[in-house]
Scaffold this motif. Structure first.
Motif, short mmCIF file in Angstrom:
data_model
loop_
_atom_site.label_atom_id
_atom_site.label_comp_id
_atom_site.label_asym_id
_atom_site.label_seq_id
_atom_site.Cartn_x
_atom_site.Cartn_y
_atom_site.Cartn_z
N ILE A 1 -1.31 7.21 4.14
CA ILE A 1 -1.04 7.22 5.38
C ILE A 1 -0.90 5.97 5.65
O ILE A 1 -1.29 4.99 5.47
CB ILE A 1 -2.83 8.09 6.07
CG1 ILE A 1 -2.89 9.14 4.66
CG2 ILE A 1 -2.68 8.02 7.26
CD1 ILE A 1 -4.20 9.65 5.52
N SER B 1 0.81 -1.01 -0.17
CA SER B 1 -0.13 -0.13 -0.58
C SER B 1 0.85 0.95 -0.04
O SER B 1 2.16 1.28 0.36
CB SER B 1 -0.85 0.06 1.20
OG SER B 1 -1.79 -0.70 1.70
N LYS C 1 -1.39 4.42 8.59
CA LYS C 1 -1.99 4.09 9.70
C LYS C 1 -3.32 3.26 8.80
O LYS C 1 -3.79 2.11 9.49
CB LYS C 1 -2.42 5.15 11.16
CG LYS C 1 -3.57 6.29 10.66
CD LYS C 1 -4.01 6.82 11.69
CE LYS C 1 -4.86 7.63 10.78
NZ LYS C 1 -6.69 7.46 10.71
N ASP C 2 -3.23 3.82 7.78
CA ASP C 2 -4.01 2.83 6.78
C ASP C 2 -3.60 2.10 6.12
O ASP C 2 -4.89 1.51 5.33
CB ASP C 2 -5.56 4.00 6.14
CG ASP C 2 -5.89 5.10 6.72
OD1 ASP C 2 -6.10 5.06 7.75
OD2 ASP C 2 -5.88 6.48 6.49
N ARG C 3 -2.73 1.77 5.63
CA ARG C 3 -1.67 0.97 4.83
C ARG C 3 -1.95 -1.12 5.69
O ARG C 3 -2.43 -0.86 6.52
CB ARG C 3 -0.46 0.79 4.90
CG ARG C 3 -0.15 2.09 3.95
CD ARG C 3 1.27 2.17 3.58
NE ARG C 3 2.13 4.08 3.39
CZ ARG C 3 2.93 3.79 2.77
NH1 ARG C 3 3.78 2.23 2.55
NH2 ARG C 3 2.96 4.64 2.31
N LYS C 4 -2.41 -1.80 4.56
CA LYS C 4 -3.06 -3.19 5.10
C LYS C 4 -1.38 -3.58 5.30
O LYS C 4 -0.82 -3.83 4.37
CB LYS C 4 -3.52 -3.62 3.94
CG LYS C 4 -4.63 -2.72 3.72
CD LYS C 4 -5.23 -3.58 4.30
CE LYS C 4 -7.20 -3.21 4.62
NZ LYS C 4 -8.01 -2.37 5.14
#
Length: 91
Positions: free
Chosen positions: A39, A36, A41-44
């Motif tokens: 941001i 990914s 904190k939003d990555r898988k």
């Protein structure tokens, strides 16, 4: 006794395997990776199993195509979490 430490991760570009030297006694390790972007904190994140040898850790499978960052996570003989530095791959 001193804490276990993981040296800089090295990626073998021709086959995509990641390995690192370490000091101390590691029980197990895995390589966390993301394909990914955006941001943090939003990555898988996914993970690959690693083989722990004498003073060396090697991922059992290559990083997937499109990997944007990876990090080694390991536990030592005291069950302390030991991490490498995060490696970000320029896209």
């Amino acid at each position: 006794p001193p804490r276990s430490r993981v040296a800089t991760l090295t990626r073998l570009r021709n086959i995509g395997l990641v390995h690192a030297k370490y000091k101390g006694k590691l029980k197990n390790a895995s390589l966390g990776f993301t394909t990914s972007s955006g941001i943090w904190k939003d990555r898988k994140w996914g993970k690959l199993a690693c083989s722990v040898g004498k003073e060396e850790v090697i991922a059992r499978t290559p990083l997937p195509a499109g990997t944007t960052a990876y990090i080694l996570n390991a536990y030592d003989n005291r069950d302390d979490l030991v991490n490498s530095d995060l490696v970000v791959i320029a896209q």
